[in-house]
Design an enzyme around this catalytic site. Structure first.
Site, mmCIF file in Angstrom:
data_model
loop_
_atom_site.group_PDB
_atom_site.id
_atom_site.type_symbol
_atom_site.label_atom_id
_atom_site.label_comp_id
_atom_site.label_asym_id
_atom_site.label_seq_id
_atom_site.Cartn_x
_atom_site.Cartn_y
_atom_site.Cartn_z
ATOM 1 N N LYS A 1 0.828 -1.209 0.000
ATOM 2 C CA LYS A 1 0.000 0.000 0.000
ATOM 3 C C LYS A 1 0.858 1.252 0.000
ATOM 4 O O LYS A 1 2.037 1.249 0.368
ATOM 5 C CB LYS A 1 -0.954 0.024 1.193
ATOM 6 C CG LYS A 1 -0.282 0.088 2.575
ATOM 7 C CD LYS A 1 0.029 1.488 3.082
ATOM 8 C CE LYS A 1 0.575 1.465 4.508
ATOM 9 N NZ LYS A 1 1.154 2.759 4.952
ATOM 10 N N ASP B 1 -2.586 -2.229 9.974
ATOM 11 C CA ASP B 1 -2.790 -2.150 8.526
ATOM 12 C C ASP B 1 -3.361 -3.427 7.921
ATOM 13 O O ASP B 1 -3.659 -3.472 6.728
ATOM 14 C CB ASP B 1 -1.474 -1.818 7.816
ATOM 15 C CG ASP B 1 -1.032 -0.381 8.038
ATOM 16 O OD1 ASP B 1 -1.896 0.474 8.309
ATOM 17 O OD2 ASP B 1 0.184 -0.108 7.945
#
Length: 301
Positions: A13, A137
């Site tokens: 990401k 995350d």
């Protein structure tokens, strides 16, 4: 028929924006971010086994009880009550201490892969709950795509796909410790506080220009990553619409609206840095690759 093995792709990401809004009652930082999955993906192969084995060929990441893939496998087995193990091989491509959630992607890949391998049929909500206990995350790594993420990573809102673009990502020679970056933020503060709502609005409007205008990272100035300004300057000089650090660092990325410019920038940065990547937005999170069995050839006459 029981599956004997599955293969999973788990995207890394980037933080298109990251703001720190203060501290929560539990002492954690209250974040506001726009997060984007990218086409730089870890690849995991999971096979049925009686024991738990995790291998990361070519990687220096320790495989111990602190490893996110190990944690994910144990959490899955504990939650489902399965009396089984799993043999996991992870082909890592995401740099370590980069702010790109490579470890979280590994955990997400294990959860998705074991869910498929053993036919457990856990919902996305259940997988995210397991993932949140492993790392902040991991839920985003499961969901993927483009998301507005708040709190400690537990409040996620899926957004429309990011406007088409190219990312050139540069990993400096030295990584960044996330706890140390936040500790420096608590001492130093930041002159940068991006408008995450403006960036969400830009994504909904499909405007890459407005998305880049609203970009920023409140941790960039206190991360301790000394190479960030020079990398940003190089990316900008080669046509990036904006450039910044991702997460708590140390990776830096530039956003390009043209593939040729992005490839030229990558080639230029590769002359100075060993780890330079080219990627695009990914619309999904960790997922199993389904392959059709080969059709038998007709017998020769």
């Amino acid at each position: 028929m029981q599956k004997q093995s599955v293969t999973v792709l788990a995207p890394a990401k980037l933080n298109l924006s990251l703001d720190v809004r203060g501290l929560l009652p539990n002492g954690y930082h209250d974040l506001d971010m726009v997060m984007q999955a990218i086409t730089l993906r870890e690849q995991l192969t999971l096979r049925r086994s009686d024991a738990l084995n995790v291998r990361m060929p070519g990687s220096f990441v320790p495989v111990n009880d602190k490893n996110t893939a190990v944690k994910a496998a144990l959490a899955f087995l504990d939650y489902t009550g399965l009396l089984a193990g799993v043999d996991i091989t992870i082909r890592k491509v995401t740099p370590v201490r980069a702010g790109m959630a490579g470890g979280s992607a590994d955990a997400a890949g294990v959860l998705v892969g074991m869910n498929e391998l053993y036919g457990a049929r856990l919902s996305m909500s259940e997988l995210c709950a397991l993932g949140a206990a492993i790392g902040a995350d991991v839920p985003f790594a499961l969901l993927g795509g483009t998301c507005r993420v708040q709190g400690v990573g537990d409040l996620m809102k899926a957004l429309p796909p990011c406007p088409d673009c190219w990312f050139v990502i540069v990993m400096p020679s030295v990584g960044v410790s996330t706890p140390e970056a936040f500790a420096r933020y608590d001492t130093m503060g930041s002159p940068v506080h991006p408008d995450c709502q403006a960036q969400e609005d830009a994504i909904r409007a499909g405007s890459l220009t407005a998305l880049c205008a609203a970009a920023g990272n409140a941790l960039e100035h206190c991360s301790g990553a000394k190479e960030t300004p020079a990398i940003c300057a190089l990316l900008n000089s080669h046509g990036a619409l904006t450039s910044q650090m991702t997460g708590s660092g140390a990776a830096v990325f530039g956003v390009f609206d043209d593939e040729a410019k992005a490839k030229a920038a990558r080639a230029a940065l590769q002359k100075q840095y060993k780890k330079v990547y080219l990627a695009q937005p990914d619309r999904g999170g960790a997922r199993v690759i389904y392959t059709r069995p080969a059709r038998p050839r007709p017998a020769a006459r």
